[in-house]
Design a protein around this motif. Structure first.
Motif, mmCIF file in Angstrom:
data_model
loop_
_atom_site.group_PDB
_atom_site.id
_atom_site.type_symbol
_atom_site.label_atom_id
_atom_site.label_comp_id
_atom_site.label_asym_id
_atom_site.label_seq_id
_atom_site.Cartn_x
_atom_site.Cartn_y
_atom_site.Cartn_z
ATOM 1 N N GLN A 18 0.819 -1.205 0.000
ATOM 2 C CA GLN A 18 0.000 0.000 0.000
ATOM 3 C C GLN A 18 0.861 1.267 0.000
ATOM 4 O O GLN A 18 0.557 2.228 -0.685
ATOM 5 N N GLU A 19 1.935 1.247 0.790
ATOM 6 C CA GLU A 19 2.804 2.425 0.920
ATOM 7 C C GLU A 19 3.608 2.701 -0.345
ATOM 8 O O GLU A 19 3.855 3.839 -0.691
ATOM 9 N N LEU A 20 4.089 1.616 -0.983
ATOM 10 C CA LEU A 20 5.073 1.799 -2.039
ATOM 11 C C LEU A 20 4.542 1.716 -3.458
ATOM 12 O O LEU A 20 5.050 2.408 -4.339
ATOM 13 N N CYS A 21 3.569 0.854 -3.675
ATOM 14 C CA CYS A 21 3.303 0.460 -5.056
ATOM 15 C C CYS A 21 2.189 1.259 -5.710
ATOM 16 O O CYS A 21 1.145 1.482 -5.105
ATOM 17 N N GLY A 22 2.417 1.645 -6.950
ATOM 18 C CA GLY A 22 1.398 2.336 -7.731
ATOM 19 C C GLY A 22 0.277 1.385 -8.097
ATOM 20 O O GLY A 22 -0.898 1.707 -7.980
ATOM 21 N N ARG A 23 0.666 0.182 -8.539
ATOM 22 C CA ARG A 23 -0.337 -0.843 -8.815
ATOM 23 C C ARG A 23 0.064 -2.125 -8.107
ATOM 24 O O ARG A 23 1.247 -2.392 -7.882
ATOM 25 N N ILE A 24 -0.957 -2.918 -7.804
ATOM 26 C CA ILE A 24 -0.733 -4.137 -7.032
ATOM 27 C C ILE A 24 -1.484 -5.299 -7.672
ATOM 28 O O ILE A 24 -2.634 -5.138 -8.088
ATOM 29 N N ALA A 25 -0.829 -6.451 -7.741
ATOM 30 C CA ALA A 25 -1.535 -7.678 -8.119
ATOM 31 C C ALA A 25 -1.642 -8.506 -6.849
ATOM 32 O O ALA A 25 -0.634 -8.750 -6.185
ATOM 33 N N ILE A 26 -2.853 -8.906 -6.501
ATOM 34 C CA ILE A 26 -3.005 -9.779 -5.336
ATOM 35 C C ILE A 26 -3.101 -11.214 -5.836
ATOM 36 O O ILE A 26 -3.955 -11.536 -6.676
ATOM 37 N N VAL A 27 -2.182 -12.057 -5.360
ATOM 38 C CA VAL A 27 -2.211 -13.467 -5.743
ATOM 39 C C VAL A 27 -2.499 -14.309 -4.505
ATOM 40 O O VAL A 27 -2.131 -13.959 -3.387
ATOM 41 N N ASP A 28 -3.182 -15.409 -4.737
ATOM 42 C CA ASP A 28 -3.509 -16.328 -3.651
ATOM 43 C C ASP A 28 -3.594 -17.723 -4.242
ATOM 44 O O ASP A 28 -4.265 -17.923 -5.256
ATOM 45 N N ARG A 29 -2.874 -18.658 -3.654
ATOM 46 C CA ARG A 29 -2.883 -20.044 -4.132
ATOM 47 C C ARG A 29 -2.623 -20.155 -5.640
ATOM 48 O O ARG A 29 -3.321 -20.879 -6.359
#
Ligand code: ATP
Ligand code: MG
Length: 326
Positions: free
Chosen positions: A212-223
């Motif tokens: 949240q602090e660093l990234c402009g965009r985020i991909a959330i991966v799970d399993r």
């Protein structure tokens, strides 16, 4: 690939299509990454976020040519990670999850050797190492062996070393996992500066706050699966992430649940001991109403906290499970 997606792939810093890795172990097959589509543009600070075992390091391993994909394609800096390994390697800097500093040489020597390995002359390598040691505030420990410096310094040295040949894309696998909060903040600052200077960064982390602090965009991966990919604001909005209110009463909270559930905008309410947790579409005005509900049951509020829609609440909405950092 279509013509358009081929152009996008060539221009992107990272582009994957249906990227897959299944490990074959004596105990059977482990599907670590199954079908990942990702595009990271040049200049982005991109976060790959997910709980333990989500497949982050495996993905990073494939993008950095250390792990052979079992399916799909991946291009980094325009080159296919399978067919053009050397071209990819020249254009990337990698900081792995494990410490890979050489214990037999000083930090300065480690940087200089890496520079020579990437084709710098002795003089260039020496100059570039000095510049990075200074920039990463490693001057004091430059001539110490890696096992004589702090965890934070060692991590900074690994990042400095990864940058010696001015890579197009910097990969960082859980860079702050084993370092103290002060060192972590220092590293965050350095990474922000690097990105502000144009460095493309792909960072994996299981810390929501870090992404949240660093990234402009985020991909959330799970399993091994991509749940979502967007800005923090985009993710929290699209998932309908709820505001979470937590109230601590001066007695058991259970009796308040029934009426709380009838309040406007409340989606879920749970009591545990003296704590009442409320998931709501919006937070405004609700706290006051909850205080009244408590008072009607003879309960006073000892403590109240409002968690605005966040990656944590988004993960809960996407998976139905709480996000656990350890
Ligand atoms: N070399 C390997 N051989 C067999 N299975 C592996 C190997 N490496 C990883 N795995 C398995 O693949 C899955 C994904 O692991 P991976 O290390 O990519 O996850 P991760 O998201 O990096 O987790 P962490 O947050 O713990 O670092 C896990 O189930 C893990 O046990
Ligand atoms: Mg990992």
């Amino acid at each position: 690939m279509t013509r358009d997606s081929e152009d996008a792939a060539a221009d992107a810093a990272i582009h994957t299509e249906a990227l897959r890795k299944t490990y074959v172990t004596p105990r059977g097959e482990v599907p670590a990454v199954h079908g990942l589509d990702l595009t990271v543009r040049r200049g982005e600070f991109f976060g790959l976020l997910g709980p333990n075992g989500a497949g982050k390091s495996t993905t990073m391993g494939m993008l950095t040519t250390r792990v052979l994909p079992t399916g799909g394609t991946a291009r980094v800096a325009g080159f296919d990670v399978r067919r053009r390994q050397i071209d990819v390697k020249r254009r990337i800097g990698v900081v792995t999850q494990a410490n890979t500093m050489d214990r037999a040489v000083t930090i300065r020597q480690g940087l200089e050797y890496r520079g020579r390995y990437f084709g710098l002359t002795t003089r260039q390598a020496r100059q570039r190492a000095a510049e990075l040691l200074d920039r990463f505030q490693l001057g004091e420990v430059a001539d110490a062996m890696d096992d004589h410096v702090s965890g934070g310094q060692s991590k900074r040295a690994m990042v400095a070393r990864a940058l010696i040949h001015r890579p197009e894309v910097l990969f960082l696998d859980e860079p702050t996992a084993a370092i103290d909060p002060q060192a972590r903040n220092g590293l965050w600052e350095l990474l922000r500066e690097l990105n502000a200077g144009g460095q493309t960064i792909l960072l994996t982390t299981h810390y929501l706050q870090e992404a949240q602090e660093l990234c402009g965009r985020i991909a959330i991966v799970d399993r091994g699966t991509l749940l979502t990919c967007d800005t923090v604001a985009g993710i929290t909005e699209a998932s309908g992430a709820d505001t979470v209110l937590t109230l601590t009463f001066d007695g058991p909270a259970e009796p308040t649940v029934e009426r709380t559930l009838k309040l406007d905008g409340v989606r879920r309410a749970e009591a545990e001991g003296t704590e009442l947790r409320v998931y709501a579409a919006k937070g405004e005005g609700l706290l006051g109403e909850l205080i009244v509900v408590g008072a009607d049951h003879g309960l006073a509020v000892r403590n109240a906290a409002t968690l605005p829609p966040s990656l944590e609440t988004a993960f809960l909405n996407l998976t139905g499970r709480e996000y656990r950092e350890q």
